[in-house]
Design a protein around this motif. Structure first.
Motif, PDB file in Angstrom:
ATOM      1  N   LEU A 137      44.708  40.359  76.054  1.00 17.25           N
ATOM      2  CA  LEU A 137      44.182  38.304  76.472  1.00 17.25           C
ATOM      3  C   LEU A 137      45.545  37.739  77.055  1.00 17.25           C
ATOM      4  O   LEU A 137      45.769  37.448  78.356  1.00 17.25           O
ATOM      5  N   THR A 138      47.172  38.523  76.828  1.00 14.66           N
ATOM      6  CA  THR A 138      47.631  38.294  77.213  1.00 14.66           C
ATOM      7  C   THR A 138      49.499  39.419  77.745  1.00 14.66           C
ATOM      8  O   THR A 138      48.842  40.559  77.101  1.00 14.66           O
ATOM      9  N   GLU A 139      50.178  39.155  78.365  1.00  9.09           N
ATOM     10  CA  GLU A 139      50.827  39.915  78.672  1.00  9.09           C
ATOM     11  C   GLU A 139      51.622  40.682  77.712  1.00  9.09           C
ATOM     12  O   GLU A 139      52.356  39.396  76.468  1.00  9.09           O
ATOM     13  N   GLU A 140      52.397  41.706  77.478  1.00 10.15           N
ATOM     14  CA  GLU A 140      53.375  42.103  76.503  1.00 10.15           C
ATOM     15  C   GLU A 140      54.582  41.338  76.363  1.00 10.15           C
ATOM     16  O   GLU A 140      55.450  40.892  76.978  1.00 10.15           O
ATOM     17  N   LYS A 145      57.868  41.978  71.070  1.00 10.04           N
ATOM     18  CA  LYS A 145      57.540  43.521  71.058  1.00 10.04           C
ATOM     19  C   LYS A 145      55.764  43.041  70.729  1.00 10.04           C
ATOM     20  O   LYS A 145      55.716  44.089  70.177  1.00 10.04           O
ATOM     21  N   THR A 146      54.874  42.132  70.914  1.00  3.02           N
ATOM     22  CA  THR A 146      53.517  41.968  70.208  1.00  3.02           C
ATOM     23  C   THR A 146      53.506  41.450  71.446  1.00  3.02           C
ATOM     24  O   THR A 146      53.235  41.803  73.015  1.00  3.02           O
ATOM     25  N   SER A 147      51.230  41.546  71.289  1.00  2.00           N
ATOM     26  CA  SER A 147      50.832  41.181  72.412  1.00  2.00           C
ATOM     27  C   SER A 147      49.424  40.585  71.864  1.00  2.00           C
ATOM     28  O   SER A 147      48.885  41.777  71.028  1.00  2.00           O
ATOM     29  N   GLN A 148      48.615  39.702  72.932  1.00  2.00           N
ATOM     30  CA  GLN A 148      47.690  39.400  71.642  1.00  2.00           C
ATOM     31  C   GLN A 148      45.767  39.936  72.943  1.00  2.00           C
ATOM     32  O   GLN A 148      46.165  40.283  73.345  1.00  2.00           O
ATOM     33  N   ALA A 149      45.276  40.126  71.769  1.00  2.00           N
ATOM     34  CA  ALA A 149      44.505  40.917  72.479  1.00  2.00           C
ATOM     35  C   ALA A 149      43.428  40.855  71.499  1.00  2.00           C
ATOM     36  O   ALA A 149      42.768  40.044  70.870  1.00  2.00           O
ATOM     37  N   GLU A 164      40.121  37.822  67.719  1.00  2.00           N
ATOM     38  CA  GLU A 164      42.162  38.480  68.043  1.00  2.00           C
ATOM     39  C   GLU A 164      42.712  38.712  67.605  1.00  2.00           C
ATOM     40  O   GLU A 164      42.216  38.043  66.305  1.00  2.00           O
ATOM     41  N   GLU A 165      43.640  39.329  67.476  1.00  2.00           N
ATOM     42  CA  GLU A 165      44.279  39.538  66.754  1.00  2.00           C
ATOM     43  C   GLU A 165      45.851  40.278  67.298  1.00  2.00           C
ATOM     44  O   GLU A 165      45.506  40.438  69.228  1.00  2.00           O
ATOM     45  N   THR A 166      47.023  40.299  66.930  1.00  2.00           N
ATOM     46  CA  THR A 166      48.485  40.042  67.552  1.00  2.00           C
ATOM     47  C   THR A 166      48.805  41.682  67.333  1.00  2.00           C
ATOM     48  O   THR A 166      48.558  42.525  66.042  1.00  2.00           O
ATOM     49  N   VAL A 167      48.308  42.342  68.424  1.00  2.00           N
ATOM     50  CA  VAL A 167      49.071  43.959  68.618  1.00  2.00           C
ATOM     51  C   VAL A 167      50.556  44.102  68.920  1.00  2.00           C
ATOM     52  O   VAL A 167      51.078  43.790  69.941  1.00  2.00           O
ATOM     53  N   LYS A 168      51.428  44.388  67.690  1.00  2.00           N
ATOM     54  CA  LYS A 168      52.671  45.155  67.885  1.00  2.00           C
ATOM     55  C   LYS A 168      52.682  46.348  68.919  1.00  2.00           C
ATOM     56  O   LYS A 168      52.066  46.996  68.641  1.00  2.00           O
ATOM     57  N   THR A 169      53.034  45.847  70.128  1.00  2.00           N
ATOM     58  CA  THR A 169      53.836  47.312  70.144  1.00  2.00           C
ATOM     59  C   THR A 169      55.017  47.768  70.813  1.00  2.00           C
ATOM     60  O   THR A 169      55.169  48.658  71.679  1.00  2.00           O
ATOM     61  N   ASP A 170      56.729  47.597  69.281  1.00  2.00           N
ATOM     62  CA  ASP A 170      57.470  48.392  69.415  1.00  2.00           C
ATOM     63  C   ASP A 170      57.668  49.530  69.641  1.00  2.00           C
ATOM     64  O   ASP A 170      56.379  50.446  68.936  1.00  2.00           O
ATOM     65  N   ILE A 175      50.178  51.621  68.644  1.00  2.00           N
ATOM     66  CA  ILE A 175      50.291  52.410  69.799  1.00  2.00           C
ATOM     67  C   ILE A 175      51.649  53.055  70.351  1.00  2.00           C
ATOM     68  O   ILE A 175      50.726  53.682  71.717  1.00  2.00           O
ATOM     69  N   SER A 176      52.252  52.895  70.051  1.00  2.00           N
ATOM     70  CA  SER A 176      53.833  53.631  70.739  1.00  2.00           C
ATOM     71  C   SER A 176      54.100  55.244  70.325  1.00  2.00           C
ATOM     72  O   SER A 176      53.564  56.047  71.302  1.00  2.00           O
TER      73      SER A 176
END
Length: 327
Positions: A137-140, A145-149, A164-170, A175-176
């Motif tokens: 839903l949102t850009e990282e 280092k998070t994004s809403q999805a 809807e949840e907060t996806v960690k991207t660090d 996901i990494s």
């Protein structure tokens, strides 16, 4: 003499071609690992210089097998071409490869920083990882280092949908780690695992060469034992009347040496490294403090040297027996 000159010209042309093709593949791989759907990516022109030097160890590595393949097809002028082959091996490992590694210090620092800096995951795309499907839903957020999805599917809970949840991207996030070395799961799906695994093996060799050159001349000479190992199958070029048999033997030895010298540095070979170290160093490591301090792979160098001698002697003996049989 004509064959020796042809060998030199072919070596030069193939090396240049290998550097160009290798640089192109390197740039494409860098782009695919950093690319994010919907976000453009740009690199300065100096990335070409970086890619050529970064891929030079691989280009030099394939020169010896390529030269041997050519030699198997052209067995004329054995003395001249043999001396040329020795010269090319020494040139590759003692001049060209050290020169390429030394030139890396002239690569602009911002190139490596730009490559290491990956784009942020974009919004408006469906992505899946670890058997879970999301709509971002949102850009990282670059700082957090998070994004809403929106989670659309979870294989562990088939009835789950729409939260809807907060996806960690660090770098330590799911996901990494699942999509390493790619930033975007969409590009991981496109590229698959095989290209990355090939680059993983090549990167081990490149890192080993860079580390050996950085740690001094003794470390480099020990590293060159690998070059000696993959050069000794030259004694197999006339092993049989069938060229395919000679080709198979030489490639088998060279691939075996490459796999062992790369896998040696992986965690799977930790136990083997300990065994080889105890055999070479013994119980008293104090006599080898220099090698330990400079990360010199003395056990691996000894193993390469011994294996190379065995390969050379085997080839010489078989050729001598074969020559006596048919004389």
């Amino acid at each position: 003499m004509k064959k020796a000159l042809t060998m030199l010209l072919n070596f030069t042309a193939l090396l240049i071609l290998g550097l160009i093709i290798g640089a192109f593949i390197q740039i494409q791989f860098i782009t695919s690992t950093n690319m994010v759907a919907g976000n453009p990516i740009q690199y300065p022109k100096s990335i070409i210089f970086y890619a050529i030097l970064e891929n030079a160890p691989i280009a030099v590595l394939i020169m010896i097998p390529a030269t041997l393949i050519w030699k198997i097809r052209h067995l004329e002028n054995p003395v001249a071409t043999a001396l040329t082959y020795v010269f090319l091996c020494l040139l590759s490992w003692l001049v060209i490869l050290p020169a390429a590694l030394s030139l890396k210090k002239f690569v602009p620092a911002e190139i490596e920083e730009t490559i290491a800096r990956k784009n942020e995951l974009s919004a408006g795309y469906f992505r899946n990882y670890d058997d879970r499907y999301y709509y971002f839903l949102t850009e990282e957020n670059a700082e957090e280092k998070t994004s809403q999805a929106l989670m659309l599917y979870n294989s562990r809970n088939p009835h789950f949908f729409g939260d809807e949840e907060t996806v960690k991207t660090d770098k330590n996030s799911d996901i990494s780690t699942v999509n390493e070395p790619f930033k975007d799961p969409l590009y991981k799906e496109i590229m698959g695992d095989f290209p990355w695994k090939m680059f993983y093996v090549m990167n081990i060799f490149k890192q080993a060469s860079q580390r050996a050159w950085k740690n001094g001349y003794i470390s480099w000479l020990c590293f060159c034992s690998f070059g000696l190992l993959i050069s000794t199958p030259y004694f197999f070029i006339k092993l049989s009347k069938w060229r395919m048999v000679n080709f198979t033997y030489t490639i088998f030895v060279q691939l075996g040496g490459l796999l062992f010298n790369t896998l040696y540095f992986t965690s799977a070979f930790t136990h083997i490294r300990k065994i080889l170290s105890s055999l070479v160093y013994g119980d008293d490591f104090s006599r080898f403090t220099y090698f330990q301090a400079h990360e010199v792979q003395l056990p691996l160098a000894f193993l390469n040297l011994i294996t190379g001698i065995i390969v050379a002697v085997t080839g010489i003996v078989i050729n001598a027996v074969r020559k006596k049989k048919y004389s």
